[in-house]
Design a protein around this motif. Structure first.
Motif, PDB file in Angstrom:
ATOM      1  N   THR A 122      50.017  67.906  27.554  1.00  0.00           N
ATOM      2  CA  THR A 122      49.896  67.111  26.335  1.00  0.00           C
ATOM      3  C   THR A 122      48.623  67.509  25.586  1.00  0.00           C
ATOM      4  O   THR A 122      47.723  68.129  26.182  1.00  0.00           O
ATOM      5  CB  THR A 122      49.826  65.616  26.670  1.00  0.00           C
ATOM      6  N   PRO A 123      48.526  67.157  24.305  1.00  0.00           N
ATOM      7  CA  PRO A 123      47.276  67.432  23.574  1.00  0.00           C
ATOM      8  C   PRO A 123      46.052  66.815  24.257  1.00  0.00           C
ATOM      9  O   PRO A 123      44.977  67.427  24.279  1.00  0.00           O
ATOM     10  CB  PRO A 123      47.530  66.811  22.194  1.00  0.00           C
ATOM     11  N   THR A 124      46.221  65.640  24.821  1.00  0.00           N
ATOM     12  CA  THR A 124      45.101  64.983  25.511  1.00  0.00           C
ATOM     13  C   THR A 124      44.686  65.784  26.738  1.00  0.00           C
ATOM     14  O   THR A 124      43.484  65.966  27.006  1.00  0.00           O
ATOM     15  CB  THR A 124      45.490  63.556  25.937  1.00  0.00           C
ATOM     16  N   GLN A 125      45.653  66.272  27.493  1.00  0.00           N
ATOM     17  CA  GLN A 125      45.334  67.072  28.679  1.00  0.00           C
ATOM     18  C   GLN A 125      44.668  68.395  28.296  1.00  0.00           C
ATOM     19  O   GLN A 125      43.737  68.835  28.973  1.00  0.00           O
ATOM     20  CB  GLN A 125      46.603  67.321  29.492  1.00  0.00           C
ATOM     21  N   CYS A 126      45.118  68.997  27.216  1.00  0.00           N
ATOM     22  CA  CYS A 126      44.468  70.226  26.737  1.00  0.00           C
ATOM     23  C   CYS A 126      43.010  69.950  26.373  1.00  0.00           C
ATOM     24  O   CYS A 126      42.115  70.736  26.702  1.00  0.00           O
ATOM     25  CB  CYS A 126      45.219  70.790  25.525  1.00  0.00           C
ATOM     26  N   ALA A 127      42.788  68.828  25.701  1.00  0.00           N
ATOM     27  CA  ALA A 127      41.426  68.453  25.321  1.00  0.00           C
ATOM     28  C   ALA A 127      40.582  68.169  26.560  1.00  0.00           C
ATOM     29  O   ALA A 127      39.398  68.536  26.613  1.00  0.00           O
ATOM     30  CB  ALA A 127      41.460  67.227  24.409  1.00  0.00           C
ATOM     31  N   THR A 130      39.498  71.435  28.182  1.00  0.00           N
ATOM     32  CA  THR A 130      38.398  72.041  27.415  1.00  0.00           C
ATOM     33  C   THR A 130      37.095  71.296  27.644  1.00  0.00           C
ATOM     34  O   THR A 130      36.036  71.910  27.830  1.00  0.00           O
ATOM     35  CB  THR A 130      38.744  72.043  25.920  1.00  0.00           C
ATOM     36  N   ALA A 204      42.067  77.202  30.297  1.00  0.00           N
ATOM     37  CA  ALA A 204      42.175  76.145  29.293  1.00  0.00           C
ATOM     38  C   ALA A 204      42.717  76.687  27.978  1.00  0.00           C
ATOM     39  O   ALA A 204      43.590  76.063  27.345  1.00  0.00           O
ATOM     40  CB  ALA A 204      40.811  75.493  29.076  1.00  0.00           C
ATOM     41  N   ALA A 205      42.229  77.859  27.559  1.00  0.00           N
ATOM     42  CA  ALA A 205      42.671  78.449  26.297  1.00  0.00           C
ATOM     43  C   ALA A 205      44.145  78.861  26.371  1.00  0.00           C
ATOM     44  O   ALA A 205      44.911  78.660  25.420  1.00  0.00           O
ATOM     45  CB  ALA A 205      41.804  79.655  25.955  1.00  0.00           C
ATOM     46  N   GLN A 208      46.410  75.816  26.268  1.00  0.00           N
ATOM     47  CA  GLN A 208      46.455  75.265  24.909  1.00  0.00           C
ATOM     48  C   GLN A 208      47.313  76.117  23.972  1.00  0.00           C
ATOM     49  O   GLN A 208      48.003  75.587  23.100  1.00  0.00           O
ATOM     50  CB  GLN A 208      45.042  75.134  24.346  1.00  0.00           C
ATOM     51  N   SER A 209      47.296  77.432  24.169  1.00  0.00           N
ATOM     52  CA  SER A 209      48.064  78.322  23.294  1.00  0.00           C
ATOM     53  C   SER A 209      49.494  78.528  23.778  1.00  0.00           C
ATOM     54  O   SER A 209      50.286  79.207  23.112  1.00  0.00           O
ATOM     55  CB  SER A 209      47.370  79.682  23.197  1.00  0.00           C
TER      56      SER A 209
END
Length: 237
Positions: A122-127, A130, A204-205, A208-209
């Protein structure tokens, strides 16, 4: 260095000491003990002693039978992936062997989790991934402290959860014990390996990608780097 013993409740303190003795072989398989002996040795009530024994029984480490008492069982029947048992074994004389086996386990789970996370996170997990990398970088000059450990644990727990596979997510407490064990037993360098930090950032990158192949490869390199660093510290036999 991290020390968890000071904040433990009484029964947990006794459990840790007795469990460590069994896990390390100080109390060998086949040995018989009693709740009264435990109560006397650790100066605790019989209620506390029985509670400790029940936990050891649930881990497959002892067998309780009427008249026969409490018998320590062979390690082949222990619940090897229970975080408590892992902690006790990492405190024992076979620490490096267990770390090597755990590294092999991690090499089969965390790279897979990274690949799956590239499509499931999820976006939260990606954040959070990071942020954990940033925290590791900020504390990199004290990589053997609780501050760095917290960010490192968060990174790996988040990655396993981000896989979307609940069976991979349950490995988070196991990885926590591995990372905590490295810190507690002074197997972490004072300053973090720059390569390790770069690899965490790469995972992480890639997650996210959405690049599962890159995420898997970088995570595999993280596990390999950790295993190699530990192996270099193993005393010669």
């Amino acid at each position: 260095m991290v020390d968890r013993s000071e904040s433990l409740p009484l029964h947990e303190t006794v459990l840790d000491r007795l469990g460590s003795d069994i896990a390390s072989g100080v109390i060998a398989p086949g040995a018989r003990i009693s709740s009264d002996e435990i109560a006397t040795r650790f100066d605790v009530s019989r209620t506390v002693a029985r509670e400790v024994v029940r936990v050891l029984e649930s881990l497959g480490m002892v067998d309780i039978r009427r008249r026969a008492g409490i018998t320590v069982l062979d390690p082949s029947g222990w619940h090897a992936l229970d975080p408590k048992l892992i902690r006790w074994q990492l405190a024992g004389p076979q620490r490096f062997a267990h770390l090597a086996w755990l590294a092999e386990l991690r090499s089969g789970t965390e790279p897979l989790a990274a690949r799956l996370a590239a499509t499931a996170a999820t976006p939260t997990q990606c954040a959070d991934l990071t942020a954990a990398v940033m925290g590791m970088s900020a504390t990199a000059r004290s990589a053997n402290t609780a501050a760095y450990l917290e960010h490192d644990v968060t990174f790996h727990a988040t990655l396993l959860a981000a896989s979307g596979n609940p069976l991979l997510a349950v490995f988070a407490p196991i990885v926590r014990e591995v990372l905590t064990g490295r810190t507690e037993h002074e197997l972490m360098p004072t300053q973090a390996n720059p390569q390790a930090l770069q690899l965490h950032a790469a995972v992480a990158a890639a997650v996210q990608s959405g690049d599962g192949v890159a995420a898997e490869a970088a995570m595999r390199d993280i596990v390999t780097e950790s295993a190699t660093a530990i192996a270099c510290l193993r005393p010669a036999t």
